[in-house]
Design a protein around this motif. Structure first.
Motif, mmCIF file in Angstrom:
data_model
loop_
_atom_site.group_PDB
_atom_site.id
_atom_site.type_symbol
_atom_site.label_atom_id
_atom_site.label_comp_id
_atom_site.label_asym_id
_atom_site.label_seq_id
_atom_site.Cartn_x
_atom_site.Cartn_y
_atom_site.Cartn_z
ATOM 1 N N VAL A 144 -5.020 -59.308 15.960
ATOM 2 C CA VAL A 144 -4.957 -60.197 17.117
ATOM 3 C C VAL A 144 -3.640 -59.869 17.813
ATOM 4 N N PRO A 145 -3.626 -59.830 19.148
ATOM 5 C CA PRO A 145 -2.359 -59.593 19.838
ATOM 6 C C PRO A 145 -1.323 -60.629 19.385
ATOM 7 N N THR A 146 -0.121 -60.158 19.110
ATOM 8 C CA THR A 146 0.917 -60.990 18.509
ATOM 9 C C THR A 146 2.241 -60.616 19.156
ATOM 10 N N MET A 147 3.103 -61.611 19.352
ATOM 11 C CA MET A 147 4.387 -61.345 19.986
ATOM 12 C C MET A 147 5.303 -60.605 19.014
ATOM 13 N N ALA A 148 5.578 -59.343 19.340
ATOM 14 C CA ALA A 148 6.467 -58.540 18.500
ATOM 15 C C ALA A 148 7.732 -58.250 19.294
ATOM 16 N N ASP A 149 8.682 -57.552 18.680
ATOM 17 C CA ASP A 149 9.948 -57.269 19.365
ATOM 18 C C ASP A 149 9.718 -56.576 20.694
ATOM 19 N N GLN A 150 8.772 -55.649 20.712
ATOM 20 C CA GLN A 150 8.560 -54.849 21.925
ATOM 21 C C GLN A 150 7.523 -55.458 22.863
ATOM 22 N N GLY A 151 7.111 -56.693 22.597
ATOM 23 C CA GLY A 151 6.091 -57.314 23.432
ATOM 24 C C GLY A 151 4.831 -57.540 22.625
ATOM 25 N N LEU A 152 3.730 -57.860 23.300
ATOM 26 C CA LEU A 152 2.490 -58.138 22.582
ATOM 27 C C LEU A 152 1.985 -56.872 21.902
ATOM 28 N N ALA A 153 1.603 -56.991 20.641
ATOM 29 C CA ALA A 153 1.098 -55.839 19.906
ATOM 30 C C ALA A 153 0.110 -56.334 18.870
ATOM 31 N N PRO A 154 -0.881 -55.511 18.512
ATOM 32 C CA PRO A 154 -1.872 -55.961 17.522
ATOM 33 C C PRO A 154 -1.245 -56.093 16.136
ATOM 34 N N ARG A 155 -1.568 -57.193 15.457
ATOM 35 C CA ARG A 155 -1.104 -57.399 14.080
ATOM 36 C C ARG A 155 -2.291 -57.901 13.258
ATOM 37 N N HIS A 156 -2.316 -57.483 11.999
ATOM 38 C CA HIS A 156 -3.448 -57.848 11.142
ATOM 39 C C HIS A 156 -3.398 -59.335 10.771
ATOM 40 N N VAL A 157 -4.581 -59.914 10.650
ATOM 41 C CA VAL A 157 -4.677 -61.344 10.328
ATOM 42 C C VAL A 157 -5.676 -61.571 9.187
ATOM 43 N N ASP A 158 -5.521 -62.706 8.515
ATOM 44 C CA ASP A 158 -6.604 -63.193 7.665
ATOM 45 C C ASP A 158 -6.869 -64.641 8.063
ATOM 46 N N PHE A 159 -7.678 -65.333 7.306
ATOM 47 C CA PHE A 159 -8.104 -66.649 7.750
ATOM 48 C C PHE A 159 -8.430 -67.513 6.544
ATOM 49 N N ARG A 160 -7.950 -68.747 6.591
ATOM 50 C CA ARG A 160 -8.330 -69.715 5.561
ATOM 51 C C ARG A 160 -8.949 -70.943 6.206
ATOM 52 N N PRO A 161 -10.279 -71.015 6.257
ATOM 53 C CA PRO A 161 -10.917 -72.251 6.698
ATOM 54 C C PRO A 161 -10.916 -73.258 5.549
ATOM 55 N N PHE A 162 -10.987 -74.536 5.895
ATOM 56 C CA PHE A 162 -10.992 -75.596 4.888
ATOM 57 C C PHE A 162 -12.366 -76.243 4.839
ATOM 58 N N VAL A 163 -12.887 -76.344 3.637
ATOM 59 C CA VAL A 163 -14.253 -76.822 3.446
ATOM 60 C C VAL A 163 -14.198 -78.064 2.570
ATOM 61 N N LEU A 164 -14.768 -79.155 3.056
ATOM 62 C CA LEU A 164 -14.733 -80.430 2.343
ATOM 63 C C LEU A 164 -16.090 -80.737 1.728
ATOM 64 N N SER A 165 -16.094 -81.126 0.460
ATOM 65 C CA SER A 165 -17.337 -81.488 -0.226
ATOM 66 C C SER A 165 -17.257 -82.935 -0.678
ATOM 67 N N GLY A 166 -18.125 -83.767 -0.125
ATOM 68 C CA GLY A 166 -18.203 -85.162 -0.537
ATOM 69 C C GLY A 166 -19.589 -85.435 -1.087
ATOM 70 N N SER A 167 -19.834 -86.696 -1.437
ATOM 71 C CA SER A 167 -21.150 -87.008 -1.992
ATOM 72 C C SER A 167 -22.223 -86.891 -0.918
ATOM 73 N N ASP A 168 -21.797 -86.834 0.353
ATOM 74 C CA ASP A 168 -22.757 -86.742 1.455
ATOM 75 C C ASP A 168 -22.897 -85.311 1.975
ATOM 76 N N GLY A 169 -22.374 -84.341 1.272
ATOM 77 C CA GLY A 169 -22.590 -82.965 1.699
ATOM 78 C C GLY A 169 -21.301 -82.189 1.913
#
Lengths: 506, 266
Positions: free
Chosen positions: A415-440
């Motif tokens: 994703v384009p990311t602010m680096a020293d030399q300006g916007l540049a692509p940087r690798h990303v990962d992702f952590r979504p949060f998933v909730l499990s209750g008695s209703d699903g």
């Protein structure tokens, strides 16, 4: 194998303008907003985080240092259709994790049927015999899961790691959004972004839904923290605050007659649901580490008696263990009956001789991880490692192969990311949060995006020089092509009751 | 045989405690060679008690006492009818596959000296005979130490001494048996003994031999447990099978007096 560019989530596979058609508006925003302005906003956000005290401790450094995690002003964006497919995979995976935990501490059908090697579970320190046979209220053990994903194309997601113990980082999801709403209000006029600020309410609902059956209509919920020396203390107090429940330490709780009570100035109050941010080892000195002063003596007895729900349940470490991870596709299929919608990253189990041979021959191309490590410690990234580092790992692998797994290095999305030399692509990962209750099972439309700030780096852990970004989930695919003119006061629009607006209170 | 047990544990605190919470593993369960005829746990103050089972299937009693409290006596009395099947165990409450008991713990960590001893003594394979040789050899090697075991002493460290408590010898046995590939577990319980001075809780070991099943070994006497033994709790090590796991609220030192009487009842 032909080398192809990493997929840039805004610019597409070309990595340069024009952006992906659906994200034209975001591309324009990036092109039109001066760099100094982006930097100013980024600094303003980081100043706020520092004032709030959203810091983390870096382990392994000589002086105990507290840092803020760097924040990047450019959001990563999921289209609605991409998100919907991803969510289905997440729900399926988390349902399987809960079914696995219920089985492994109960009938152990999955071992009897030979789907998993028995020694991988029985000999695993993360399998806690102390709590075997205890069924959590409503049969749910993994109430809050953080599933770490990487992406290589628009719909190509791979699970890197499951977090079913006490996944942290949700406060970043919420605070990053707050900062973006404040600093880049125009973006929320251009894009219909799903709100994340209902997370504390959803979490509280989830907690209440798994209260023991005898708890009555208004179960008492608390957040249990090891205390303010813990690196995630900000998150503990933040969550307790935003849910409107008590933040307690072990000494504030007592167990009498297999019931948990909280000391208050009005006397003892019965506690039904505990969101604990204390590791299993420290939870109850009668059952786990006897030298623990952080926990609550008798808590496991109350839990075994069915009088309290513990979120997440003790013993969950067996579900997110890296050795078990490599069997997740089989685990999902075993409990769900269908193939896993979300694939794993291909994983070589070094305990298997043929896998070990392959790994030793291909170390410079592979990522090698400790089965029981976390936070990016004890990890080799072959392509960026020195010869000496590779040889150190080779020796370690030969000595104790069962402690390691290895994975190919993927062309992680950028994703384009602010680096020293300006916007540049940087690798990303992702952590979504998933909730499990008695209703699903519910997936919160957002999550924690971590970005490797060093050029070319694939290690996103905050302890290893990673930063964070806001994660937008769009409520439709077709972004309006024409740029809206911005109103001077920035407060004129609402995009429907569900969308995120500057007020923040959806 | 019919064994009468009288097990008293007295705690005295140097200052009053606000609360006391204990988990007691003090209740034996029936199996083929052990029938509990009567059993009771009493305390000498106001307390609530709740019976349950721990993860290993041992019977537990949670004991809750609200203070102020400066002393408490727990007395366990009962009668158990015993027989024996030459060390073999039948009808025990097995909640885990035997392979779970291959696992090491802090007190039973793999140890090179014990591993060498196990291989030298057993000749490599964990047969019934080899395990008996290990138990016998431990008995011969260590002079008995009937004092209270040192808290937290790991098997590997205990192996360096020339005296050993029953607990330490049993834990060394566990490390040796597991090294040879035999699942092995710690047993806490009672033993009728000729030496009148013996008043500590007893501990021994059980190992699993494929095709045979679970077998008892008492390296402190060099023989298999028989009808002089009452088996109470099992776990991966002595801490997991301890008669008492407790916590109390208040700064103070404690003095513990344990008095155990095991006799043949008429």
């Amino acid at each position: 194998m032909g080398k192809r560019n990493a997929f840039d989530e805004i610019m597409g596979f070309s990595g340069a303008a024009p952006p992906r058609p659906a994200l034209a508006a975001l591309g324009e925003w990036l092109a039109d907003t001066p760099e100094h302005e982006l930097r100013r906003r980024q600094e303003a956000a980081e100043t706020t985080f520092r004032q709030l005290g959203i810091t983390f401790a870096v382990y392994g450094e000589s002086e105990a240092s507290e840092r803020i995690i760097p924040f990047d002003i450019v959001p990563r964006v999921f289209l609605k259709s991409e998100w919907d497919r991803l969510s289905e995979g997440l729900v399926q995976r988390v349902e399987a994790i809960n079914a696995f935990l219920d089985d492994i501490y109960g009938a152990r059908r999955i071992l009897d049927e030979g789907v998993l090697p028995a020694d991988l579970v029985l000999g695993n320190d993360q399998f806690r015999p102390e709590i075997a046979g205890i069924r959590p209220p409503h049969g749910i053990a993994a109430h809050i899961c953080g599933i770490d994903l990487v992406r290589t194309g628009p719909d190509e997601f791979f699970v890197l790691e499951d977090n079913a113990r006490t996944p942290s980082g949700v406060s970043y999801m919420l605070e990053n959004r707050e900062a973006m709403l404040r600093l880049c209000p125009e973006l929320f006029r251009e894009l219909r972004v799903a709100a994340v600020d209902s997370y504390p309410d959803l979490l509280l609902e989830t907690m209440k839904s798994v209260a023991p059956h005898g708890a009555g209509p208004t179960p008492r919920c608390v957040v249990l923290t090891p205390g303010h020396y813990n690196s995630a203390y900000y998150e503990h107090s933040f969550l307790a605050d935003s849910m409107g429940v008590e933040l307690v330490e072990g000494a504030d709780l007592i167990v009498d007659d297999d019931v948990v009570w909280m000391r208050t100035i009005e006397g003892l109050v019965k506690v039904d649901v505990i969101y604990r941010r204390i590791d299993d080892d420290y939870l109850d000195p009668l059952v786990f580490r006897i030298d623990s002063a952080l926990g609550v003596p008798g808590l496991i007895a109350a839990y075994a008696a069915g009088n309290v729900a513990i979120i997440n349940a003790p013993g969950n470490g067996i579900a997110d263990d890296k050795a078990i991870y490599s069997y997740m596709p089989e685990i999902v299929k075993f409990y769900n009956g269908a193939e896993a919608k979300l694939p794993n990253v291909e994983t070589f189990r070094c305990r298997e001789p043929s896998a070990l041979t392959y790994v030793l021959e291909n170390l410079p191309e592979l990522v090698v991880k400790l089965v029981d490590g976390s936070g990016g410690y004890g990890m080799l990234v072959g392509p960026t490692a020195s010869k000496a580092e590779i040889e150190t790992f080779r020796a370690a692998l030969i000595a104790e192969p069962q402690r390691y797994i290895a994975q190919p290095t993927l062309a992680l999305s950028t994703v384009p990311t602010m680096a020293d030399q300006g916007l540049a692509p940087r690798h990303v990962d992702f952590r979504p949060f998933v909730l499990s209750g008695s209703d699903g099972v519910r997936v919160v439309p957002g999550g924690l995006t971590r970005v490797a700030l060093k050029e070319g780096s694939l290690v996103v852990n905050s302890s290893q020089g990673g930063g964070t970004k806001d994660s937008f989930v769009l409520m439709d695919d077709g972004a309006s092509g024409s740029a809206q003119s911005q109103s001077a006061d920035g407060q004129t629009q609402t995009m429907g009751s569900m969308s995120q607006n500057q007020g923040g209170a959806a | 045989m019919r064994l009468a047990i009288d097990h008293r544990t007295l705690y005295r605190f140097s200052a009053p405690q606000r609360r006391l919470v204990q988990m007691l593993r003090m209740t034996p369960q029936n199996h083929h060679d052990q029938t509990v005829a009567s059993w009771r746990i009493d305390v000498d103050c106001d307390a609530t008690m709740r019976d349950a089972h721990d993860g290993f299937g041992n019977a537990t009693t949670m004991l809750y006492v609200a203070g102020p409290i400066d002393a408490i006596e727990i007395s366990v009395t009962g009668e158990v009818v015993t027989s024996h099947s030459s060390g073999e165990l039948h009808g025990t409450n097995e909640v885990f596959p035997a392979a779970l008991f291959l696992r090491a713990t802090a007190a039973t960590r793999a140890d090179p000296a014990i591993a060498r001893f196990a291989e030298d003594t057993a000749g490599g394979r964990a047969t019934t005979e080899a395990l008996h040789r290990i138990a016998q050899s431990l008995h011969d090697r260590f002079a008995p130490d009937t004092s209270r075991p040192k808290p937290g002493l790991a098997a590997g460290d205990a192996f360096a001494y020339d005296t050993g408590t029953a607990r330490d010898l049993a834990q060394i046995f566990l490390v040796a048996a597991r090294h040879l590939g035999a699942p092995a577990r710690y047993v806490s319980g009672y033993r009728l003994s000729d030496d009148a001075g013996l008043s500590t809780p007893h501990g021994w070991a059980e190992a699993f031999v494929a095709g045979v099943g679970w077998l008892g070994f008492d390296p402190s006497v060099g023989r298999s447990p028989d009808d002089n033994y009452v088996r109470v709790a099992v776990a991966l090590d002595s801490t997991g099978a301890a008669a008492v796991a407790g916590a109390r609220l208040g700064e103070a030192d404690e003095v513990i007096e344990v008095d155990i009487g095991v006799s043949e009842s008429q």
